[in-house]
Design a protein around this motif. Sequence first.
Motif: not given
Length: 123
Positions: A38-47, A70-80, A102-105
């Motif tokens: 996601s970070r490498a390709n600027n993709i903010k959506r997961f299936l 999810m916090i310890d892994l520093k996962l992005q919160r702006d992911i759908r 917890a604030g994740y979409d």
Amino acid sequence: MSYTIAISENGQYIICRVIGSMTVEIGQEFAKEMDSISRANNIKRFLTDVREAPNISSIYQNYEYAYKDMIDLKLQRDIRSAILADTADATHNFLETVARNAGYDVRVFHDESAAIAWLNEEM
């Protein structure tokens, strides 16, 4: 258990297909990989397709995954993130609830076309 990760044909979302019993440890493993892609390709959506992977983790483990791991892994919160589960499988529903709290979409779907339509919606 095995999983594969790829970018969708339209480049709009990352797909993870899981086969076998789903645990939070497996979730941590592929979440790190999906986050990196996601970070490498600027993709903010997961299936995440778990139609062949019932969640066998306990309620406590799922709660800890959403509020700590999810916090310890520093996962992005702006992911759908869409979780695609089998129509007879409700084992992923609690994770959806605690992740959203917890604030994740995150949403569980039982219809692939509905999940993809939600991922392709404008935010």
